[in-house]
Every structure is written in structure tokens, then in C-alpha cells.
Design an enzyme around this catalytic site. Structure first.
Site, PDB file in Angstrom:
ATOM      1  N   ARG A   1       0.818  -1.238   0.000  1.00 40.67           N
ATOM      2  CA  ARG A   1       0.000   0.000   0.000  1.00 40.67           C
ATOM      3  C   ARG A   1       0.842   1.276   0.000  1.00 40.67           C
ATOM      4  NH1 ARG A   1      -3.232  -3.084   3.608  1.00 40.67           N
ATOM      5  NH2 ARG A   1      -4.977  -3.957   2.465  1.00 40.67           N
TER       6      ARG A   1
ATOM      7  N   LYS B   1       4.003  11.515 -11.498  1.00 41.40           N
ATOM      8  CA  LYS B   1       3.140  10.686 -12.348  1.00 41.40           C
ATOM      9  C   LYS B   1       3.816   9.342 -12.533  1.00 41.40           C
ATOM     10  CE  LYS B   1       0.537  14.044 -15.074  1.00 41.40           C
ATOM     11  NZ  LYS B   1       0.311  14.605 -16.423  1.00 41.40           N
TER      12      LYS B   1
ATOM     13  N   GLU C   1      11.745  18.721 -24.584  1.00 41.04           N
ATOM     14  CA  GLU C   1      11.027  19.042 -23.336  1.00 41.04           C
ATOM     15  C   GLU C   1      11.697  20.232 -22.634  1.00 41.04           C
ATOM     16  OE1 GLU C   1       8.194  17.686 -22.344  1.00 41.04           O
ATOM     17  OE2 GLU C   1       8.055  15.696 -23.261  1.00 41.04           O
TER      18      GLU C   1
ATOM     19  N   LYS D   1       9.126  23.043 -13.847  1.00 45.47           N
ATOM     20  CA  LYS D   1       8.159  21.964 -13.618  1.00 45.47           C
ATOM     21  C   LYS D   1       7.747  21.920 -12.153  1.00 45.47           C
ATOM     22  CE  LYS D   1       6.632  17.394 -14.452  1.00 45.47           C
ATOM     23  NZ  LYS D   1       6.699  16.163 -15.207  1.00 45.47           N
TER      24      LYS D   1
ATOM     25  N   GLU E   1      -3.152  17.969 -11.743  1.00 50.84           N
ATOM     26  CA  GLU E   1      -3.576  18.408 -13.085  1.00 50.84           C
ATOM     27  C   GLU E   1      -5.061  18.727 -13.173  1.00 50.84           C
ATOM     28  OE1 GLU E   1      -1.380  16.517 -16.318  1.00 50.84           O
ATOM     29  OE2 GLU E   1      -3.121  16.834 -17.598  1.00 50.84           O
TER      30      GLU E   1
ATOM     31  N   ARG F   1      -1.254  22.488 -14.514  1.00 52.09           N
ATOM     32  CA  ARG F   1      -0.318  21.422 -14.905  1.00 52.09           C
ATOM     33  C   ARG F   1      -0.525  21.018 -16.361  1.00 52.09           C
ATOM     34  NH1 ARG F   1       2.085  16.350 -11.382  1.00 52.09           N
ATOM     35  NH2 ARG F   1       3.317  15.496 -13.084  1.00 52.09           N
TER      36      ARG F   1
ATOM     37  N   ASN G   1       1.484  19.987 -21.121  1.00 46.05           N
ATOM     38  CA  ASN G   1       1.117  19.176 -22.286  1.00 46.05           C
ATOM     39  C   ASN G   1       1.273  19.934 -23.600  1.00 46.05           C
ATOM     40  OD1 ASN G   1       0.453  17.076 -20.580  1.00 46.05           O
ATOM     41  ND2 ASN G   1      -1.692  17.704 -20.398  1.00 46.05           N
TER      42      ASN G   1
ATOM     43  N   HIS H   1       1.837  18.149 -26.841  1.00 46.23           N
ATOM     44  CA  HIS H   1       1.597  16.722 -26.606  1.00 46.23           C
ATOM     45  C   HIS H   1       0.321  16.209 -27.277  1.00 46.23           C
ATOM     46  CE1 HIS H   1       4.864  17.197 -23.829  1.00 46.23           C
ATOM     47  NE2 HIS H   1       4.810  15.939 -23.433  1.00 46.23           N
TER      48      HIS H   1
ATOM     49  N   HIS I   1       1.180  13.170 -29.316  1.00 46.62           N
ATOM     50  CA  HIS I   1       0.698  11.818 -28.991  1.00 46.62           C
ATOM     51  C   HIS I   1       0.022  11.168 -30.185  1.00 46.62           C
ATOM     52  CE1 HIS I   1       0.558  12.376 -24.322  1.00 46.62           C
ATOM     53  NE2 HIS I   1       1.739  11.961 -24.750  1.00 46.62           N
TER      54      HIS I   1
ATOM     55  N   HIS J   1       9.235  10.011 -28.282  1.00 45.91           N
ATOM     56  CA  HIS J   1       8.256  10.889 -27.641  1.00 45.91           C
ATOM     57  C   HIS J   1       8.649  12.368 -27.804  1.00 45.91           C
ATOM     58  CE1 HIS J   1       5.433  12.502 -24.747  1.00 45.91           C
ATOM     59  NE2 HIS J   1       6.438  13.070 -24.102  1.00 45.91           N
TER      60      HIS J   1
END
Ligand code: GLY
Length: 382
Positions: free
Chosen positions: A130, A152, A194, A235, A245, A249, A253, A256, A260, A274
Site C-alpha cells: 500500500r 506521475k 522538453e 516543472k 492536473e 499542470r 502538455n 503533446h 501523442h 516521444h
């Protein structure tokens, strides 16, 4: 501040998240200090290092030695290189190995690698007993400036990328910039997209500094540490004000949504890394913003020029085989974008630009306008 640092001293960037705050340590050879930093943070903890076969070849022994010098016991869990490890099977393998290594609640998982290892190890730590704390030791530029910071974590489902995951912040990030010396140039450049993103979305002075200093960043001079620290500070500030987000946040993106869709259409393969998708996506976002009259066309051109100068792809036509394989289809790309960000009643959410250094979240972009814009770009129009 945008002047490069004159010394090779480690830089500490604080991620201000209250009782879950942590430091990002950036500098040449800081990997050697990993053991003493962990011993100070969590006296008596045992560790399990999760890494991939390629990173293990270069950096595992040095990492184990750094831990051993501080009297920290470690076991090693090695997964195959690449996105394939970031699924249910990889998670099962890593979780069972962590249990077998007797990693308990007060121990630490160490993620030694790029984004795949960081996401997988962080998620395994989030659910083991946990929740066990973890340390990120990112070994790619992309991981150092993006994926290792902000909490993330997750794995892919057969139905899509990163669909299973958790927010689980690391307790420490140790970014050794010397490790990047052995990174293939194409991968370094993909991570650079990035870095440039932070300038484009929120710091015009940093973008100008990157235009003047990018060669030194690639070469590994002091500009590299400055660029990584500035990116991490940007960041960290965004994550500190919107960890989950629900607002700002989403600015991260930038590039992106288009990116993507391009990654998906090329099968998330080596044809388009990426960061390369983000570079093309950022140029498309800037050009689309210009087509809406939000940003001067000369600023969109400046972004494109800088990324191209660094050696990144900046146009759809730069993707190998893109046109020949019939992928150059605006409707197919729109369908992929709809899956990623969900079209609601014909409206899309996009990160658009009002200026270099000023990105905005646009929640009501007319999908038909995006489709027409993409159609024109695919036809090679400017
Ligand atoms: N890579 C985007 C984020 O961490 O939110």
C-alpha cells in the site's frame, strides 16, 4: 535567472509539496553521493534498484557501490529495455521481485533509468504494501527534466498508454548530468524538446538563452546543468500549484496533443521518439496559434527554427515514411486526438500560445478548425 553557472557544484531544486516536498539534486557525478543522501534521508533503510538491461550495463555497479559506501544494502531488479516492460507483466515481475527482496514499508525503491523504468518502478512502489517511498535516478535527459519530477507513475494498458497509474511523488531525485554523456545523440535531442518546451510555455528569457547556448548543453558544458535546473524549477513550480492536473499542470502538455497522435500513428515505435513528437507538436501548436491570430507568425517561425537547428524534426513530413504509408490523413489524426483528449461536442482542449513564454489552456477549440489546419499542413501549405 538565465546566466549559465560557472561552477560544477550540485544544484538543488526544491519541489514544494508540503509534507511530501523533496529535492532534485542536479550535477556532474552526483550519482556518487546517492548513498550518503539516502542514508541521511532514511537511516537504516534497505533498497531495491529497478533498472533495465542497458542502463544496468553502464550504471548499475556504480550505483550499487555508491549505496554500499554508505552502508546501504541493495538488491537489483533488471527488466528488459523499452516500453514493453511497462505493462501488467512487467509490473508483476517487479512487484514479486520487490516482495522477494523483502522491501518493507520503511525501505526504498530506487528507479535507475529513463521514463519507462521511472514510471514502472514508481508505480510498483506506490502499490507495494500500500505504498513504499522511492528515489528517482533518471538517466536520460527527458527523465531528468520531465518524467522523474512530479509524481506521475504508471503502466500501459492494451487499450492505451499510462491508463493504469497513481500520483506517487519520489522522496528524492538525483540527476547526474555526466550520465547523459553516453546517451545517443538522437535520444538527447528528443529530451531537449522538453527543455525547450519550458521556455516556450513560460519563460521567454530562457528560450532566448537556449537559442544562444544549445550547443554547450549537448556538449556537456555548464550550460547543461543550468538548462536542466531551469527546466526542473519550472516543472516544480507548476506541480507545486497543481499536483493533480486540475488546472495549470495541463500547460506541460504543450505539443503533446498533436505529438501523442503522431506517436500513436507511428505505433509508438523508434520511428518517432516521444520528444520528437513533442517537437513537431509544439511547432504545430505554435503555427495553429498563429493561424488563430494569437501569436505572431514570426514567433511560431522562431520556435520552429530553434528546434530544427538543434536537429529535431519539426514538420509532419520529417517523419520517415509518413506520407508513403497513408498516415498523412487529417481525419485519422483527429480521431487519435479525440481518443487522447476527448472531443466534447466538437470542442478540443489544446495548449496554445499567446507569445513565446506565454502558453494558455484553450478548452473550447473548434475541432473543424484543427482539422482544416492539419489538412493544410499535410498538403505542405505554410
Ligand atoms: N509530463 C507532464 C506532467 O508531468 O504533467
Amino acid at each position: 535567472m538565465t546566466a549559465p553557472l560557472k561552477t560544477s557544484d550540485a544544484i538543488t531544486v526544491d519541489v514544494a509539496l508540503g509534507d511530501r516536498a523533496y529535492d532534485i539534486i542536479i550535477g556532474r557525478d552526483v550519482l556518487g553521493s546517492l548513498g550518503e543522501r539516502i542514508a541521511a534521508l532514511r537511516p537504516g533503510a534497505r533498497t531495491a534498484i529497478i533498472t533495465d538491461r542497458n542502463v544496468a550495463r553502464h550504471w548499475l555497479e556504480r550505483t550499487e557501490a555508491a549505496l554500499a559506501r554508505a552502508g546501504i544494502a541493495s538488491s537489483r531488479i533488471i527488466v528488459e529495455e523499452g516500453e514493453g516492460s511497462k505493462g501488467y507483466a512487467g509490473l508483476e515481475k517487479v512487484s514479486e521481485a520487490l516482495i522477494a527482496a523483502k522491501i518493507e514499508r520503511n525501505d526504498l525503491v530506487v528507479a535507475l533509468g529513463g521514463g519507462v523504468v521511472g514510471d514502472l518502478a514508481g508505480f510498483a512502489a506506490a502499490i507495494l504494501r500500500r505504498g513504499v517511498d522511492f528515489v528517482q535516478v533518471p538517466t536520460t535527459l527527458l527523465a531528468q527534466v520531465d518524467s522523474s519530477v512530479g509524481g506521475k507513475t504508471g503502466i500501459n494498458s492494451p487499450q492505451g498508454k499510462n491508463l493504469i497509474g497513481a500520483f506517487h511523488q519520489p522522496v528524492l531525485v538525483v540527476a547526474d548530468t555526466a550520465v547523459l554523456d553516453t546517451l545517443p545523440l538522437r535520444q538527447f535531442r528528443a529530451g531537449y524538446a522538453e527543455v525547450a518546451k519550458y521556455g516556450v510555455l513560460g519563460d521567454a528569457a530562457f528560450f532566448g538563452w537556449l537559442e544562444a547556448n544549445h550547443a554547450d548543453i549537448v556538449k556537456g558544458g555548464p550550460a547543461r546543468e543550468h538548462a536542466i535546473a531551469t527546466s526542473c524549477r519550472a516543472k516544480a513550480a507548476i506541480v507545486a500549484r497543481d499536483e493533480r492536473e486540475t488546472g495549470d499542470r495541463a500547460l506541460l502538455n504543450l505539443g503533446h496533443t498533436f505529438g501523442h497522435a503522431l506517436e500513436a500513428t507511428t505505433g509508438f515505435s523508434d520511428r518517432l521518439f516521444h520528444g520528437e513528437g513533442v517537437a513537431i507538436g509544439m511547432v504545430l501548436a505554435a503555427e495553429f496559434s498563429a493561424s488563430l491570430g494569437m501569436i505572431a507568425p514570426s514567433d511560431a517561425a522562431r520556435i520552429e527554427r530553434h528546434l530544427a537547428e538543434v536537429g529535431l524534426p519539426t514538420h509532419l513530413q520529417d517523419i520517415a515514411g509518413f506520407a508513403q504509408e497513408g498516415l498523412a490523413d487529417a481525419d485519422a489524426l483527429m480521431a487519435l486526438m479525440a481518443q487522447d483528449k476527448k472531443v466534447r461536442r466538437g470542442k478540443l482542449t489544446f495548449i496554445l500560445l499567446e507569445a513565446i513564454g506565454r502558453a494558455v489552456i484553450a478548452r473550447d477549440v473548434d475541432a473543424a478548425l484543427v482539422r482544416d489546419f492539419l489538412g493544410a499542413r499535410l498538403a505542405g501549405d505554410k
